[in-house]
Design an enzyme around this catalytic site. Structure first.
Site, PDB file in Angstrom:
ATOM      1  N   ARG A  51      47.578  -1.009   6.785  1.00 30.69           N
ATOM      2  CA  ARG A  51      47.881   0.035   7.592  1.00 30.69           C
ATOM      3  C   ARG A  51      48.738  -0.767   8.884  1.00 30.69           C
ATOM      4  NH1 ARG A  51      42.686   3.275   9.882  1.00 30.69           N
ATOM      5  NH2 ARG A  51      42.466   1.432  11.232  1.00 30.69           N
ATOM      6  N   LYS A 150      49.056   3.685  13.765  1.00 31.71           N
ATOM      7  CA  LYS A 150      48.170   3.228  14.841  1.00 31.71           C
ATOM      8  C   LYS A 150      48.858   2.535  16.228  1.00 31.71           C
ATOM      9  CE  LYS A 150      43.329   1.429  14.858  1.00 31.71           C
ATOM     10  NZ  LYS A 150      42.782   2.606  15.791  1.00 31.71           N
TER      11      LYS A 150
HETATM   12  N1  PXG Z   1      41.358   7.967  14.384  1.00 31.96           N
HETATM   13  C1  PXG Z   1      41.716   7.492  15.467  1.00 31.96           C
HETATM   14  C2  PXG Z   1      42.572   8.151  16.391  1.00 31.96           C
HETATM   15  C3  PXG Z   1      41.310   6.194  15.733  1.00 31.96           C
HETATM   16  O1  PXG Z   1      41.749   5.419  16.624  1.00 31.96           O
HETATM   17  C4  PXG Z   1      39.932   6.331  13.575  1.00 31.96           C
HETATM   18  C5  PXG Z   1      40.254   7.712  13.635  1.00 31.96           C
HETATM   19  C6  PXG Z   1      38.827   5.675  12.806  1.00 31.96           C
HETATM   20  O2  PXG Z   1      39.729   4.862  11.783  1.00 31.96           O
HETATM   21  P1  PXG Z   1      38.988   3.572  10.929  1.00 31.96           P
HETATM   22  O3  PXG Z   1      39.924   3.215  10.285  1.00 31.96           O
HETATM   23  O4  PXG Z   1      38.444   2.670  12.081  1.00 31.96           O
HETATM   24  O5  PXG Z   1      37.834   4.134  10.359  1.00 31.96           O
HETATM   25  C7  PXG Z   1      40.492   5.601  14.720  1.00 31.96           C
HETATM   26  C8  PXG Z   1      39.886   4.215  15.034  1.00 31.96           C
HETATM   27  C9  PXG Z   1      36.978   1.195  18.995  1.00 31.96           C
HETATM   28  C10 PXG Z   1      38.325   1.956  18.679  1.00 31.96           C
HETATM   29  O6  PXG Z   1      36.979   0.267  19.602  1.00 31.96           O
HETATM   30  C11 PXG Z   1      38.681   2.402  17.541  1.00 31.96           C
HETATM   31  C12 PXG Z   1      40.024   2.870  17.313  1.00 31.96           C
HETATM   32  C13 PXG Z   1      40.750   2.884  18.359  1.00 31.96           C
HETATM   33  C14 PXG Z   1      40.508   2.315  19.459  1.00 31.96           C
HETATM   34  C15 PXG Z   1      39.380   1.984  19.670  1.00 31.96           C
HETATM   35  O7  PXG Z   1      36.267   2.068  18.917  1.00 31.96           O
HETATM   36  N2  PXG Z   1      40.622   3.658  16.075  1.00 31.96           N
END
Ligand code: PXG
Length: 291
Positions: A51, A150
């Site tokens: 990703r 991301k």
């Molecule tokens: N949507 C968004 C907008 C995200 O930023 C997810 C979904 C979940 O994706 P994953 O791959 O983690 O299942 C995210 C996750 C944190 C943190 O520390 C997590 C994210 C971004 C910033 C901080 O909790 N992304």
């Protein structure tokens, strides 16, 4: 003790610094990943690496390491920090530039790998569930900044999160430009209705969450039907169950939205089942890494 990897060097936390001229800081010009360490093992690392490179490709950012080198750098940083349960933040910025946008004037990508403790919701939120609002701020229009990337631009998510805080809620559901449900500020969202698991399709303009994909897989294995589709606020209000998924939160129940209880206002059985299956899988990985 805390060692941060910057461009091939492991530095002490206090020495780990990036220039004020970095376009990651000046313009949010860069991409990142948030990854878990369970039992000393990096969870779903190939998926996160893929990703990251897909996000970088989309924004014309050429990462100066290949995927194997990046994987090794992550593993080396994890080892240097000796943290069996933790969180990895992998960041690639456009690098040092001028006080103008021109990416051509940037020195080249900066790669940063941080290993730290994971900050979770307190246990009571997993037991009793989260309360959410729908934010007035919408998710990025895919033609403005595609949420599949991301990127280091999280300002609209942060604004939504502030709305949630000000409403006394733990999270916000963000809608897309068509008023459909997209995702939460750092998590994907799922609903259960009549035993069917539903989640917004990628075309809604969402991040393709790695936890989301895993939960879909776990549901299919458990013979729970899954539908990726357009969902509205009405679907949330009238759902039997609701939960969010993300690297940090894992699987967390949502029990109220915009003041309306979801289902009976308590975490539901399919949510528990999927959370349980997720934990079994994590535990299995921990055991495998010890073997
Ligand atoms: N949507 C968004 C907008 C995200 O930023 C997810 C979904 C979940 O994706 P994953 O791959 O983690 O299942 C995210 C996750 C944190 C943190 O520390 C997590 C994210 C971004 C910033 C901080 O909790 N992304």
């Amino acid at each position: 003790m805390n060692q941060v990897w910057i461009n091939g060097k492991l530095l002490n936390r206090s020495e780990a610094k990036i220039s004020v001229f970095d376009h990651g800081l000046l313009y949010g010009d860069g991409v990142f990943e948030g990854i878990r360490i369970y039992g000393g093992k990096v969870f779903r690392l190939p998926e996160h690496i893929e990703r990251l490179y897909d996000s970088a490709r989309h924004i014309f950012l050429e990462i100066p390491l290949d995927r194997e080198q990046m994987t090794q750098a992550v593993l080396d940083t994890v080892r240097a920090n000796a943290k069996p349960e933790g969180y990895i933040r992998l960041v690639v910025t456009r690098g040092l530039g001028t006080l103008g946008l021109d990416p051509q004037k940037c020195s080249g990508p900066q790669v940063i790998i941080i290993v730290d403790d994971i900050r979770l919701y307190p246990a009571e939120f997993y037991e009793k569930g989260l309360r959410v609002i729908t934010a007035s701020v919408i998710r990025n229009h895919p033609n403005a900044l595609n949420p599949r990337i991301k990127s280091l631009n999280y300002l609209n998510n942060i604004l939504a999160r502030i709305e949630a805080d000000r409403a006394g809620c733990q999270e916000a559901i963000m809608l897309n430009h068509n008023g459909e449900v997209a995702e939460c500020t750092a998590d994907n969202i799922f609903l259960v209705k009549h035993g069917i698991l539903r989640t917004p399709h990628l075309a809604a303009g969402i991040l393709e969450g790695i936890t989301r994909n895993l939960v879909i897989e776990l549901a299919r294995e458990a013979k729970i039907p899954v539908q990726e589709m357009a969902l509205t606020r009405h679907d949330v209000y009238s759902a039997d169950e609701c939960f969010l998924t993300g690297t940090a939160a894992e699987v967390a129940p949502i029990v109220e939205c915009d003041g309306r209880p979801i289902g009976n206002g308590k975490p539901g059985p399919i949510t528990w089942q999927l959370r349980e299956r997720f934990h079994q899988l994590v535990q299995q990985e921990r055991n495998d890494s010890e073997a």
